[in-house]
Design an enzyme around this catalytic site. Structure first.
Site, PDB file in Angstrom:
ATOM      1  N   TYR A 203       0.823  -1.210   0.000  1.00 16.90           N
ATOM      2  CA  TYR A 203       0.000   0.000   0.000  1.00 16.90           C
ATOM      3  C   TYR A 203       0.860   1.264   0.000  1.00 16.90           C
ATOM      4  O   TYR A 203       0.454   2.294  -0.527  1.00 16.90           O
ATOM      5  CB  TYR A 203      -0.892   0.044   1.246  1.00 16.90           C
ATOM      6  CG  TYR A 203      -2.241  -0.614   1.092  1.00 16.90           C
ATOM      7  CD1 TYR A 203      -2.339  -1.974   0.831  1.00 16.90           C
ATOM      8  CD2 TYR A 203      -3.402   0.122   1.221  1.00 16.90           C
ATOM      9  CE1 TYR A 203      -3.571  -2.573   0.703  1.00 16.90           C
ATOM     10  CE2 TYR A 203      -4.642  -0.472   1.100  1.00 16.90           C
ATOM     11  CZ  TYR A 203      -4.724  -1.820   0.839  1.00 16.90           C
ATOM     12  OH  TYR A 203      -5.944  -2.411   0.713  1.00 16.90           O
TER      13      TYR A 203
ATOM     14  N   LYS B  90       2.934 -15.464   2.564  1.00 16.87           N
ATOM     15  CA  LYS B  90       3.182 -16.190   1.315  1.00 16.87           C
ATOM     16  C   LYS B  90       4.691 -16.440   1.268  1.00 16.87           C
ATOM     17  O   LYS B  90       5.396 -16.006   0.347  1.00 16.87           O
ATOM     18  CB  LYS B  90       2.680 -15.325   0.130  1.00 16.87           C
ATOM     19  CG  LYS B  90       2.680 -15.998  -1.209  1.00 16.87           C
ATOM     20  CD  LYS B  90       1.562 -17.004  -1.404  1.00 16.87           C
ATOM     21  CE  LYS B  90       1.730 -17.748  -2.709  1.00 16.87           C
ATOM     22  NZ  LYS B  90       0.796 -18.870  -2.864  1.00 16.87           N
TER      23      LYS B  90
ATOM     24  N   ASP C 124      -3.155 -18.275   0.443  1.00 15.30           N
ATOM     25  CA  ASP C 124      -4.150 -18.943  -0.422  1.00 15.30           C
ATOM     26  C   ASP C 124      -4.882 -20.025   0.365  1.00 15.30           C
ATOM     27  O   ASP C 124      -6.099 -20.184   0.280  1.00 15.30           O
ATOM     28  CB  ASP C 124      -3.499 -19.490  -1.706  1.00 15.30           C
ATOM     29  CG  ASP C 124      -2.176 -20.199  -1.474  1.00 15.30           C
ATOM     30  OD1 ASP C 124      -1.690 -20.230  -0.323  1.00 15.30           O
ATOM     31  OD2 ASP C 124      -1.629 -20.750  -2.449  1.00 15.30           O
TER      32      ASP C 124
ATOM     33  N   ASP D 276      -6.355  -6.967   4.141  1.00 13.89           N
ATOM     34  CA  ASP D 276      -7.474  -6.268   3.497  1.00 13.89           C
ATOM     35  C   ASP D 276      -8.427  -7.304   2.897  1.00 13.89           C
ATOM     36  O   ASP D 276      -9.639  -7.275   3.119  1.00 13.89           O
ATOM     37  CB  ASP D 276      -6.935  -5.340   2.405  1.00 13.89           C
ATOM     38  CG  ASP D 276      -8.042  -4.606   1.666  1.00 13.89           C
ATOM     39  OD1 ASP D 276      -8.966  -4.123   2.334  1.00 13.89           O
ATOM     40  OD2 ASP D 276      -7.986  -4.536   0.427  1.00 13.89           O
TER      41      ASP D 276
ATOM     42  N   ASP E 191     -12.180  -8.799   4.566  1.00 15.36           N
ATOM     43  CA  ASP E 191     -13.449  -8.681   3.850  1.00 15.36           C
ATOM     44  C   ASP E 191     -14.098 -10.055   3.690  1.00 15.36           C
ATOM     45  O   ASP E 191     -15.309 -10.211   3.830  1.00 15.36           O
ATOM     46  CB  ASP E 191     -13.247  -8.055   2.458  1.00 15.36           C
ATOM     47  CG  ASP E 191     -13.504  -6.546   2.473  1.00 15.36           C
ATOM     48  OD1 ASP E 191     -13.393  -5.952   3.560  1.00 15.36           O
ATOM     49  OD2 ASP E 191     -13.814  -5.982   1.410  1.00 15.36           O
TER      50      ASP E 191
HETATM   51  C1  IPM Z   1     -10.330  -0.891   4.075  1.00 19.00           C
HETATM   52  C2  IPM Z   1     -10.569  -0.264   2.731  1.00 19.00           C
HETATM   53  C3  IPM Z   1      -9.361   0.588   2.389  1.00 19.00           C
HETATM   54  C4  IPM Z   1      -8.154  -0.309   2.294  1.00 19.00           C
HETATM   55  C5  IPM Z   1      -9.526   1.436   1.130  1.00 19.00           C
HETATM   56  C6  IPM Z   1     -10.758   2.317   1.209  1.00 19.00           C
HETATM   57  C7  IPM Z   1      -8.294   2.260   0.851  1.00 19.00           C
HETATM   58  O1  IPM Z   1     -10.815  -1.228   1.766  1.00 19.00           O
HETATM   59  O2  IPM Z   1     -10.280  -0.150   5.075  1.00 19.00           O
HETATM   60  O3  IPM Z   1     -10.187  -2.106   4.162  1.00 19.00           O
HETATM   61  O4  IPM Z   1      -7.942  -0.950   1.258  1.00 19.00           O
HETATM   62  O5  IPM Z   1      -7.418  -0.398   3.270  1.00 19.00           O
HETATM   63 MN    MN Z   2     -10.781  -3.290   2.528  1.00 15.42          MN
END
Ligand code: IPM
Ligand code: MN
Length: 370
Positions: free
Chosen positions: A142, A189, A221, A245, A249
């Protein structure tokens, strides 16, 4: 206790869910005799629209001078459709993380008995899931060098990690695991990436300081697969920025709605608390968004202030509402309520732990449904 909170509602449903979180924090302040002062600031697309900067200086200043930051959500479709827009709402959040030194993003994922049927997984698979992801937040791909070659036909994003960046978040993860089921899984990884090999080397070394903790390493993975196959095996998952990240999710849908999950980002300066969901622009202003993730982020904020009794009161109230079959439409509850009504009910439940929900809903006219 007196505290100053910088409030950054942001875009889309951010303002409406944040309003409910504040409502609940105010109920906590009233009931337990605290004083929270709020400083509202702009961030994200809203800030770009008004001053061309997704993180205006006044906003950063308020965050640096606050005792905590309560963050809503950022993002707008007009930028999603144009990934090369020179100024983007996300830049505001990334700069904020970096400026506050928020190196650890903590995302707890727990299930609610009443909502198991909403999980994309079979109930018996997901039941009992209770894990927390420690995602490194200010390093890795990032924040590494990025760019194009002269002809713009090649691009690069560098992934860098220094040992201290790994060790400081690993320390938090191990310490947290000591208060939980004492298991840490490092996700990497290391069969391919040098940064992952450094992570593995350092974290494995640190694990020796915690003999009570069961420590293992898993390739990302495989972890992505295991997370949906046997989510109950995980306690604390520790990982770098981008893997975290993606995995967080993935994990966030296990309980049945993204609208339930809070997060905390902590590090060197003011800590930040935000729901893990995005700005959900399609729902903005319709009073249908689930404010529970924002409200539970408020509970994590209270924990951060050392107000554990108060934080538990908020969590208990949320569970109580869900157990009573009340929720926002995406939960397909027995009694569907709007975002504002859910905020009202949780605040009421914080005020009065013996609250009779059905009665309260009628008497307080917080719902027109029953
Ligand atoms: C999160 C979001 C952010 C990230 C974006 C909005 C930059 O997806 O907080 O997980 O990728 O970190
Ligand atoms: Mn995210």
């Amino acid at each position: 206790m007196k505290k100053k909170i910088a409030v950054l509602p942001g875009d889309g449903i951010g303002p409406e869910v944040t309003e409910q979180a504040i409502k609940v924090l105010d109920a906590v302040a009233d009931r337990y005799d605290h004083y929270f002062e709020y400083c509202y600031c702009q961030v994200g697309a809203t800030a770009i629209d008004s001053c061309g900067n997704p993180l205006p200086d006044e906003t950063l200043d308020a965050c640096l001078h606050g005792d905590a930051v309560l963050f809503g959500a950022i993002g707008h479709p007009k930028y999603d459709n144009d990934p090369s827009a020179p100024v983007r709402p996300e830049q505001g959040l990334l700069k904020l993380r970096k400026s506050l030194g928020l190196f650890a993003n903590i995302r707890p994922v727990a299930t609610y008995e009443k909502l198991l049927h909403l999980s994309p997984l079979r109930e018996e698979r997901v039941k009992g899931t209770d894990l927390v992801i420690y995602r490194e937040l200010t390093g890795g791909i990032y924040f590494g060098a990025k760019g194009r070659n002269e002809t713009k036909t090649e691009a690069y994003d560098h992934c860098n990690y220094a040992d201290y960046e790994i060790e400081r978040i690993a320390r938090l993860a191990f310490e947290h695991a000591m208060t939980r089921r004492r298991k840490v899984t490092l996700v990497d990884k290391a069969n391919v990436l040098e940064t992952s090999r450094l992570w593995r080397e350092r974290v494995t070394q640190m694990a020796k300081e915690y003999p009570e903790i069961e420590f293992d390493c898993m390739f990302v993975d495989n972890a992505a697969m295991q997370l949906i196959q046997y989510p109950t095996q995980f306690d604390v998952m520790l990982t770098e920025n981008m893997f975290g990240d993606i995995l967080s999710d993935e994990a966030s849908v296990l309980p049945g709605s993204m609208g339930l999950l809070p997060s905390a980002s902590v590090g060197q300066k003011t800590a930040l608390f935000e729901p893990i969901h995005g700005s959900y622009p399609q729902a903005a202003g319709k009073d249908i968004a689930n404010p529970m993730a924002a409200i539970l982020s408020g509970a994590m904020l209270l924990d951060h202030f050392g107000l554990h009794k108060e934080a538990n009161a908020v969590r208990t109230s949320v569970t109580k509402i869900l157990e009573a079959g009340i929720g926002t439409p995406e939960l397909h509850p027995q009694i569907a309520c709007g975002c504002t009504q859910i905020g009202d009910l949780i605040a009421l439940a914080v005020y009065d732990e013996n609250l009779n929900l059905k009665k309260a809903k009628i008497e307080e006219r917080v719902s027109t449904i029953i």
